[in-house]
Design a protein around this motif. Structure first.
Motif, PDB file in Angstrom:
ATOM      1  N   ALA A   1      30.943  38.720  -0.876  1.00 14.90           N
ATOM      2  CA  ALA A   1      30.211  37.647  -1.558  1.00 14.90           C
ATOM      3  C   ALA A   1      28.789  37.554  -1.027  1.00 14.90           C
ATOM      4  O   ALA A   1      27.825  37.419  -1.793  1.00 14.90           O
ATOM      5  N   VAL A   2      28.649  37.638   0.292  1.00 12.52           N
ATOM      6  CA  VAL A   2      27.312  37.552   0.896  1.00 12.52           C
ATOM      7  C   VAL A   2      26.501  38.798   0.561  1.00 12.52           C
ATOM      8  O   VAL A   2      25.309  38.714   0.225  1.00 12.52           O
TER       9      VAL A   2
ATOM     10  N   ALA B   1      34.800  37.660   1.635  1.00 15.78           N
ATOM     11  CA  ALA B   1      33.706  36.789   2.081  1.00 15.78           C
ATOM     12  C   ALA B   1      32.455  37.608   2.347  1.00 15.78           C
ATOM     13  O   ALA B   1      31.343  37.233   1.946  1.00 15.78           O
TER      14      ALA B   1
ATOM     15  N   VAL C   1      32.432  32.547   4.690  1.00 14.87           N
ATOM     16  CA  VAL C   1      31.193  33.009   4.055  1.00 14.87           C
ATOM     17  C   VAL C   1      30.005  32.753   4.989  1.00 14.87           C
ATOM     18  O   VAL C   1      29.146  33.619   5.182  1.00 14.87           O
TER      19      VAL C   1
ATOM     20  N   PHE D   1      32.734  32.354  -5.288  1.00 11.75           N
ATOM     21  CA  PHE D   1      33.791  32.897  -4.430  1.00 11.75           C
ATOM     22  C   PHE D   1      34.970  31.942  -4.499  1.00 11.75           C
ATOM     23  O   PHE D   1      34.863  30.771  -4.127  1.00 11.75           O
TER      24      PHE D   1
ATOM     25  N   VAL E   1      25.240  27.636   0.829  1.00 12.39           N
ATOM     26  CA  VAL E   1      26.623  27.799   0.394  1.00 12.39           C
ATOM     27  C   VAL E   1      27.101  26.438  -0.101  1.00 12.39           C
ATOM     28  O   VAL E   1      27.170  25.480   0.681  1.00 12.39           O
TER      29      VAL E   1
ATOM     30  N   VAL F   1      31.549  28.192  -3.308  1.00 16.56           N
ATOM     31  CA  VAL F   1      32.861  28.490  -2.750  1.00 16.56           C
ATOM     32  C   VAL F   1      33.820  27.365  -3.116  1.00 16.56           C
ATOM     33  O   VAL F   1      33.503  26.188  -2.934  1.00 16.56           O
TER      34      VAL F   1
END
Length: 551
Positions: free
Chosen positions: A424-425, A421, A449, A534, A458, A438
């Motif tokens: 991903a950020v 997570a 996330v 993700f 997101v 996601v």
């Protein structure tokens, strides 16, 4: 503080931009807005405008009005949600069947439903509704004898043990709109003595009480009433169960045990998926905050009551500390009482506007509007104004500093899901991605996330679990999907595993296309933008980077 100063100094042109003409944002703020529905937001037209302006959670406050009224309001909300075409505002973008299906599904999932309990609230009943004038310096008796008519000399309450709980010097606050801060509609009393079941008080300020019910708050006094009242249980087991509410706001949460008791009650009434947001609003909740945070799914910092239980100079410190603890735990936190002046005015005060921005900079997930949308004269303007302030504050939010704080708190070795997570950020930041997509069943991946506070939206594609009823899924969405509306920056999309819906695409292909069509339709994703994907595949979680085409 050093990090915050550095954040602002890095953009020397920021102050100049303040004078630039206002440009409406295509997409609402990442910070979520909770709107309380009531008399001034009781029509399809007004609720449609509130949804369009950025309201993402609808709150139903059961400390006033009955279930019939709230059901009528909820039915109006559902109709308004169907009418609001939030997903596909541009007909030119509707080029494919999948885009149309996205629009049809999202129209029915415009907000989450929050039920707010009454809790251990002491009320003064005034059956005739006539005005009661209290003068500073006079005495008034608080009594449990409901046969007494309310007057400037005596106020009857529905609680027989008040005299046992208080002592000389304790303070009470009473008013119809108790926590607005208006000294003309709420009265401050000081306990002089107790006599049997009665409490004799000194009136500290001149005020006029009006209306059928006044709320009474005893500052820093333990009231021997259950946090989850019998009335609350009745409401949850009927109205809440019938409507499959997404979130219950547990008023006056005093300990972790309060949350556990409600959790057990929900499970016994087949509300296993309903989340609990603990409403911390008194000294007992503050004292047990850590255990409450551990048990609850989210926290609401109710500053109205806290502003009475705490000295004014201490409220800000609790707010900042509590928000930081929630951020590090990865649990949503919502702040109340920010633009009270908009109950009667079209614009907030300068102090209120700054207060909203500071809450965003502190890291709040959402702002809760109470009287502003329930009985205020400008409910839509309250939502849109708060949304604009939030969006502006987000542009100077110190995300790198917060990212580092969360990483340090999680520690090493990091759990696998936390690692992916955060990656991903980090990747989204490095490539300046337009959004993070996601895939999730429960919403947990989206919450993970969001915990790292990405500066971009997101898009949570929430798929139904294997074996779930497709007809119920498509009717208005699952609880897990709607709960994402309360999390900063997360916007849910309802996925499908039905081949007729997916058109033969794989789950990944379908989910990506669903998210990108949504992103294009609301202006998040433009041609050649990069998007982070993700998803969990088997026992592993993976992060991918894709570049959007020009169509």
């Amino acid at each position: 503080m050093q990090g915050a100063s550095h954040m602002l100094l890095e953009e020397p042109l920021r102050l100049a931009s303040v004078l630039a003409p206002f440009k409406p944002k295509v997409f609402p703020s990442l910070t979520k807005i909770v709107g309380t529905l009531g008399p001034k937001s009781h029509s399809v037209e007004v609720i449609e405008e509130c949804l369009t302006a950025g309201m993402s959670v609808a709150r139903f406050d059961f400390s006033w009005m009955d279930a019939t009224y709230h059901q009528e309001t909820l039915d109006i909300l559902r109709k308004a949600a169907q009418n609001v075409k939030k997903l596909c505002p541009n007909p030119a973008l509707q080029k494919s069947d999948i885009t149309t299906r996205v629009g049809n599904m999202m129209k029915l999932m415009a907000s989450a439903i929050m039920l707010d309990t009454m809790g251990p609230e002491i009320q003064v009943h005034n059956p005739n509704g006539g005005a009661i004038e209290l003068k500073a310096g006079n005495h008034v008796i608080i009594t449990p004898d409901l046969s007494k008519a309310p007057s400037a000399e005596i106020l009857p309450i529905k609680f027989g043990d008040l005299a046992k709980a208080v002592k000389k010097g304790d303070t009470f606050f009473i008013g119809q709109y108790l926590f607005t801060g208006s000294e003309t509609t709420s009265v401050w009393l000081e306990v002089l003595e107790t006599s049997g079941e009665n409490v004799n008080c000194l009136v500290k300020n001149t005020a006029t009480l009006a209306g059928p019910i006044f709320t009474m708050h005893a500052s820093q006094v333990h009231i021997g009433l259950p946090t989850l009242s019998e009335y609350d249980k009745q409401v949850i087991s009927t109205w809440g169960s019938q409507n499959s509410v997404d979130i219950i706001s547990l008023s006056h949460t005093r300990s972790g045990e309060d949350v556990r008791e409600l959790r057990s009650f929900l499970q016994s009434h087949d509300l296993h998926d309903t989340q609990i947001y603990a409403k911390v609003e008194n000294f007992e909740g503050l004292d047990h905050f850590d255990e409450i945070l551990e048990e609850a799914d989210g926290v609401i910092i109710s500053r109205g009551d806290l502003g009475i239980d705490l000295p004014p100079e201490n409220v800000f410190m609790f707010q900042k500390t509590a928000i930081q603890k929630c951020n590090l735990a990865g649990k949503p936190v919502i702040i109340t009482r920010v633009v009270d002046s908009m109950i009667d005015n079209l614009r907030p005060t300068r102090a209120e506007a700054t207060d909203v921005a500071n809450a965003v900079l502190d890291g709040t997930d959402g702002i809760l509007l109470g009287a502003e949308t329930l009985r205020g004269l400008y409910p839509v303007d309250a939502v849109s104004t708060v949304g604009r302030i939030c969006a502006e504050a987000e542009t100077v939010y110190n995300q790198p500093l917060q990212f580092k704080k969360v990483m340090r708190h999680v520690g090493e070795p990091m759990p696998h899901e936390e690692s992916v997570a955060s990656a991903a950020v980090r990747s989204a930041m490095k490539v300046k991605a337009a959004a993070i997509v996601v895939f999730t069943f429960s919403g947990r991946a989206a919450r993970l996330v969001a915990k790292y506070r990405p500066p971009m939206p997101v898009l949570a594609v929430v798929f139904p679990r294997d074996g779930s009823d497709p007809s119920k899924w498509r009717s208005y969405g699952t609880t897990q999907a709607r709960q994402c509306f309360a999390i900063r920056g997360v916007y849910p999309l309802m996925g499908s595993t039905d081949e007729a819906e997916t058109g033969g695409l794989t789950k990944e292909e379908y989910g990506i296309k669903l998210a990108l069509n949504y992103g294009r339709s609301v202006g998040i994703v433009k041609p050649f933008d990069r998007v982070i994907i993700f998803e969990k595949i088997g026992d592993s979680s993976v992060v991918k980077i894709i570049e959007c085409g020009d169509s």
